[in-house]
Enzyme design. Structure first.
Site, PDB file in Angstrom:
ATOM      1  N   ASP A  37      35.000 102.647 -22.472  1.00  0.00           N
ATOM      2  CA  ASP A  37      35.282 101.608 -21.487  1.00  0.00           C
ATOM      3  C   ASP A  37      35.264 102.148 -20.063  1.00  0.00           C
ATOM      4  O   ASP A  37      34.847 101.448 -19.139  1.00  0.00           O
ATOM      5  CB  ASP A  37      36.630 100.953 -21.790  1.00  0.00           C
ATOM      6  CG  ASP A  37      36.520  99.963 -22.938  1.00  0.00           C
ATOM      7  OD1 ASP A  37      35.989  98.871 -22.722  1.00  0.00           O
ATOM      8  OD2 ASP A  37      36.939 100.306 -24.052  1.00  0.00           O
ATOM      9  N   ARG A  58      36.276 109.566 -27.967  1.00  0.00           N
ATOM     10  CA  ARG A  58      34.872 109.862 -27.693  1.00  0.00           C
ATOM     11  C   ARG A  58      33.969 108.998 -28.558  1.00  0.00           C
ATOM     12  O   ARG A  58      34.229 108.774 -29.729  1.00  0.00           O
ATOM     13  CB  ARG A  58      34.560 111.335 -27.954  1.00  0.00           C
ATOM     14  CG  ARG A  58      35.451 112.296 -27.180  1.00  0.00           C
ATOM     15  CD  ARG A  58      35.173 113.737 -27.548  1.00  0.00           C
ATOM     16  NE  ARG A  58      33.928 114.193 -26.948  1.00  0.00           N
ATOM     17  CZ  ARG A  58      32.895 114.647 -27.634  1.00  0.00           C
ATOM     18  NH1 ARG A  58      32.937 114.651 -28.949  1.00  0.00           N
ATOM     19  NH2 ARG A  58      31.812 115.079 -27.022  1.00  0.00           N
ATOM     20  N   ARG A 116      32.138  94.526 -25.445  1.00  0.00           N
ATOM     21  CA  ARG A 116      32.651  95.811 -25.884  1.00  0.00           C
ATOM     22  C   ARG A 116      31.718  96.928 -25.426  1.00  0.00           C
ATOM     23  O   ARG A 116      30.510  96.760 -25.353  1.00  0.00           O
ATOM     24  CB  ARG A 116      32.794  95.843 -27.406  1.00  0.00           C
ATOM     25  CG  ARG A 116      33.938  94.994 -27.900  1.00  0.00           C
ATOM     26  CD  ARG A 116      34.196  95.211 -29.379  1.00  0.00           C
ATOM     27  NE  ARG A 116      35.396  94.499 -29.757  1.00  0.00           N
ATOM     28  CZ  ARG A 116      36.636  94.959 -29.579  1.00  0.00           C
ATOM     29  NH1 ARG A 116      36.824  96.142 -29.038  1.00  0.00           N
ATOM     30  NH2 ARG A 116      37.674  94.240 -29.929  1.00  0.00           N
TER      31      ARG A 116
END
Length: 945
Positions: free
Chosen positions: A592, A630, A768
């Site tokens: 993000d 990650r 997303r």
């Protein structure tokens, strides 16, 4: 002496080249698998389809190598002429070849590693042997290493995300092909070789006839089963084996151990989000959590049962020949095995009893059936520790009666597995968004008459109310009141967590992660919800689950240290942290932050957040454990784990590290046991080196590092502006993105149980991060992995402090002397090697608005040119991956088979969107072809998930 003929000379030179060409076996394997696939294609689809596939491949190669406009036109014409059925066959052919090439590459990596070990060469980077060698050279003792591992925690955490495109059936077929390919490295007789080839042909045919796509959307239960397959393939055997390797290496490097506790504690443990991560996933609830633990427990108990059964067959030791310990005699006497044929075989009798207790444990913990019926009923084990203690009785008896050699082959591994996996297999993390917690508590407060508008309170008001309620012995919840479905579900989930901990052990669930943590009240809310659901220690003062903030966006990362400072200052929290062993975990989100601020800024803000948190925690006397969220791609924080861990700021690893393994990367790393073992070893070695090698920095070096960090701060701000200007400030960019990438088609795929977007909108902010990066990979731009770097460096070189030549020299010094910057550039280099502007231009052609298409794509082209130019100026290398020729060759070899898939995907998307727009219906064959191409491109790029 007769001069050899020209032909003979050429033949001799070719033979010498083959003998010294380390990649020759790889090419041979790829040719073999390609030939077998071609044979299957002819048999199944006919010569015409085979000829079409070959013609498309050759034309795509010409288009790439020669940038031939005519080749591009020819390719367009051929693709447009394909019938629906031909299109599916062609897409499948190129997709399966990508899968087969991956298998061949994995086998070649194993082959090269084994050759390295057999020659007795110097230890490889990332190996346990080299890590210990470096530690010894730095003056670190063996006892210091053992003490360190006694307090360490290294935890790979498997997650399910909406880019996992592999079906388990495909994975199983590929695993069988890999095993047969590995067999060919042995000295086979002509007959054995022929048999092997026929079996390979049969497996390739099976693969061709196995459906690649899911017709129904994947459920959470499906995701759980997929994850469990990697435990059976890799983790259950290879993780205990890694411990044994490390113990042996320690004993060899630092002889003698000189201490009773030479056996290492379970410092590496598995974690999972699958079934417990409900952030944005309405399909995860209390039921999925219970199901996850039930399936995990069944998997590990099945493993114990199988291994104990096999061990019983092996330990045929007779007391007529060898003495045993009194403890083993007691264990044997308690066994339900009363056969006179085994009265002198106490180990077998003891194992019959252990097996019976394991079978009872499995049934008690939810197993539907036990593979082999036990001799007689027995009491279940109260805990995995009790099971481990029984195994230890066998080990102690063998070691004290001239039979230590019998411990290592199997018994030691089972005992180790019991410590690592318990009866729960992996720790299941819980995760939910902070706004859901706020809504839940707002309803509880209102229904209890304590506060009628909790959400409207300011931060100070929320803290006062939450702390007051945490000090209250009574609950807000009442069984006599009705609550909304959402609140009832959230409370039931926490009650399920309490039940799971009681049933499977405290390690089954021990972490609660809060997405979108922006305030201290976000953390206190989860403490109060735990109290409401009985997740409190016996003293009533401490909650059972560690409350873990997740800082994801650029603003969140910048505020992380300030929030944790306020959090650790609260007396209630200090007591909680003390109860946790003076340790607090913090999770950092890579995906993000990248989508929010771009590649360069994301990496820099993560680095700064880590250093700030480290300083704060050191000042507070609290150990910091970082959980690195990650991703698979570099654009989501991925890249080689070993280098990434070593590039962390000094002191931030310190033996405590958790990191997510996501999407396609799980299959890439752990679907082969030897490669899986290597990846686990890399994690252990990197953690040892990053934690124990001296990090003392001389004043001159500290000043240099300060200079480097100041440069990065400047570069980051410039890159941030460039990235945000394109993605969030360009009118029409969202329309461009949805048209020029297959994001809409990806959202339709049955990839995972989680929706591709958090909300039903087309806003980039709501999308997303994972499908965002996945889409850019499919169109071969991989924009999240490099965009903004060129603008930042070019502008800094032009108007930064000092002469341009001196500024460039500074960047080159940063590359040589600063692991963080070197890893950053290495990862970006890899991304650029997979970027293809010619292919990407064909996706840009999907944008109907010509003006928008030209404006956005030209900006991307210009930034790409700047980025490539600036990278070359810093590194001095004009070729991609100059420092990693093996990877460069691997990527280059794939393009001839990857490019046609991209060209086909573009053509299919055109057809699909045209039909959907005109007829408001979907052509099922075209739709299927798009999804097949997505699978194939993902397989070809490998790190897209």
């Amino acid at each position: 002496m007769t001069k050899p003929s020209t032909a003979a000379a050429r033949s001799a030179k070719a033979a010498i080249k083959t003998a010294t060409d380390k990649d020759a076996p790889l090419r041979e394997d790829i040719r073999l698998l390609g030939r077998l696939l071609g044979d299957v294609l002819r048999e199944q689809e006919g010569e015409t389809v085979f000829a079409v596939v070959e013609t498309i491949r050759q034309t795509a190669v010409r288009f790439r190598r020669e940038s031939d406009a005519q080749a591009g036109a020819d390719l367009d014409r051929m693709l447009k002429k394909l019938t629906g059925e031909q299109t599916i066959s062609v897409v499948r052919a190129f997709s399966y070849f990508s899968h087969l090439a991956n298998i061949a590459e994995d086998q070649h990596h194993i082959r090269r590693r084994r050759a390295h070990l057999l020659t007795g060469s110097a230890p490889q980077p990332g190996s346990i042997a080299l890590a210990l060698e470096r530690l010894q050279a730095a003056g670190v003792s063996g006892d210091a290493v053992r003490d360190f591992l006694g307090e360490a925690l290294i935890s790979p955490v498997l997650t399910a995300h909406p880019t996992e495109v592999q079906r388990k059936s495909i994975l199983d077929a590929e695993h069988a092909i890999a095993a047969l390919l590995a067999e060919r490295d042995r000295q086979l007789t002509p007959r054995e070789l022929a048999t092997n080839t026929e079996l390979l042909r049969a497996k390739v045919a099976t693969l061709w006839q196995t459906r690649m796509l899911r017709y129904d959307k994947l459920t959470v239960a499906d995701e759980i089963e997929n994850a469990l397959s990697y435990y059976r393939i890799t983790f259950l055997h290879e993780l205990p084996g890694l411990y044994q390797d490390l113990e042996d290496a320690l004993a060899s490097r630092f002889p003698p151990p000189g201490r009773a506790d030479a056996t290492l504690p379970p410092f590496m443990q598995m974690g999972s989000w699958i079934g417990g991560d409900r952030d944005g996933n309405p399909n995860v609830n209390a039921g999925t959590m219970r199901h996850a633990l039930e399936r995990q427990s069944t998997a590990i108990l099945d493993f114990y049962l199988e291994e104990c059964h096999a061990l019983g067959a092996e330990l045929s030791i007779s007391t007529l020949l060898v003495d045993i310990s009194p403890a083993l005699q007691t264990l044997a006497d308690a066994s339900p095995d009363t056969s006179p044929h085994r009265k002198d075989e106490p180990y077998r009798r003891a194992l019959v009893g252990i097996y019976a207790r394991l079978a009872a444990t499995a049934r008690q913990l939810g197993a539907g059936a036990v593979l082999r019926q036990e001799v007689a009923p027995a009491a279940p084990y109260a805990s995995a520790a009790e099971f481990g203690a029984a195994l230890q009785v066998l080990i102690d008896s063998l070691q004290s009666h001239h039979s230590a050699v019998l411990v290592k082959p199997r018994l030691a591994a089972i005992r180790r597995a019991a410590e690592i996996f318990g009866f729960h297999l992996a720790t299941l993390d819980m995760r939910q968004s902070s706004d859901v917690h706020e809504q839940t508590l707002a309803e509880l407060f209102a229904r209890a008459g304590v506060n009628h508008d909790y959400a409207a309170l300011d931060e100070a008001g929320k803290r006062r109310l939450l702390l007051a309620e945490l000090a209250q012995p009574r609950l807000l919840y009442s069984p006599y009141l009705a609550y909304s479905d959402e609140t009832a579900s959230e409370l039931e989930i926490l009650r399920a967590a309490r039940e799971i901990r009681r049933r499977y052990g405290a390690r089954a669930i021990r972490n609660y992660i809060i997405s979108h943590t922006e305030t201290v009240s976000d953390l206190l809310e989860v403490m109060l919800l735990q109290k409401e659901c009985g997740l409190r220690q016996a003293d009533g003062d401490n909650v059972e689950l560690m409350v873990i903030p997740l800082f994801e966006t650029i603003p969140d990362l910048r505020n992380a240290a300030a929030i944790m400072d306020e959090w650790l200052a609260l007396p209630l929290v200090r007591r909680q942290v003390t109860h946790q062993g003076a340790l607090q975990e913090v999770m950092l989100g890579y995906s993000d932050s990248n989508k929010d601020g771009g590649f360069l800024t994301s990496n820099w803000e993560l680095y700064k957040a880590e250093t700030q948190l480290l300083a704060l925690f050191a000042d507070r006397g609290v150990k910091l454990r970082l959980f690195h969220g990650r991703g698979g791609t570099v654009g989501r924080g991925g890249g080689p784990s070993y280098e990434a861990i070593l590039a962390q700021p000094a002191g931030t690893v310190n033996g405590q590290i958790r990191l997510t393994e996501q999407g396609e990367i799980i299959a890439s790393k752990f679907s082969n046991p030897e490669i899986g073992r290597r990846n686990l070893e890399l994690l252990a070695a990197a953690t040892l080196e990053a934690s124990l090698l001296p990090h003392a920095v001389a004043p001159k070096q500290a000043a240099q590092l300060g200079k480097f960090e100041a440069v990065m701060e400047d570069l980051s701000e410039r890159a941030y502006r460039a990235y945000r200007a394109l993605v969030y400030e360009t009118p029409g960019f969202t329309d461009y993105f949805f048209a020029a990438t297959p994001i809409a088609e990806i959202a339709e795929l049955n990839l995972g149980s989680r929706p591709a977007s958090r909300k039903a909108s087309r806003r980039i902010e709501d999308l997303r991060a994972i499908p965002w990066g996945f889409s850019w990979g499919q169109c071969r731009l991989l924009l999240p992995g490099w965009y903004g770097f060129g603008s930042a460096v070019a502008s800094w070189l032009e108007d930064g402090p000092g002469a341009a030549s001196a500024r460039l020299a500074t960047l080159r010094a940063m590359l040589r002397q600063w692991p963080f910057f070197a890893t950053l550039l290495s990862n970006m280099d890899m991304v650029l090697s997979k970027t293809d502007l010619a292919v990407a231009s064909r996706y840009a052609g999907l944008v109907a608005d010509k003006k928008l298409r030209k404006a956005v794509f030209q900006r991307i082209l210009d930034e790409h040119e700047r980025t490539v130019s600036c990278l070359a100026r810093i590194t001095g290398e004009t070729e991609r991956l100059a420092g990693n020729p093996l990877l460069a060759r691997s990527i280059k070899n794939r393009f001839a088979y990857l490019d046609p898939l991209n060209h086909l995907q573009v053509e299919l998307i055109k057809r699909h969107r045209a039909v959907a727009k005109e007829q408001e219906k979907i052509d099922a064959r075209v739709h299927r072809g798009i999804h097949l191409s997505i699978n194939g491109v993902a397989a070809g790029l490998r790190n897209t998930g």
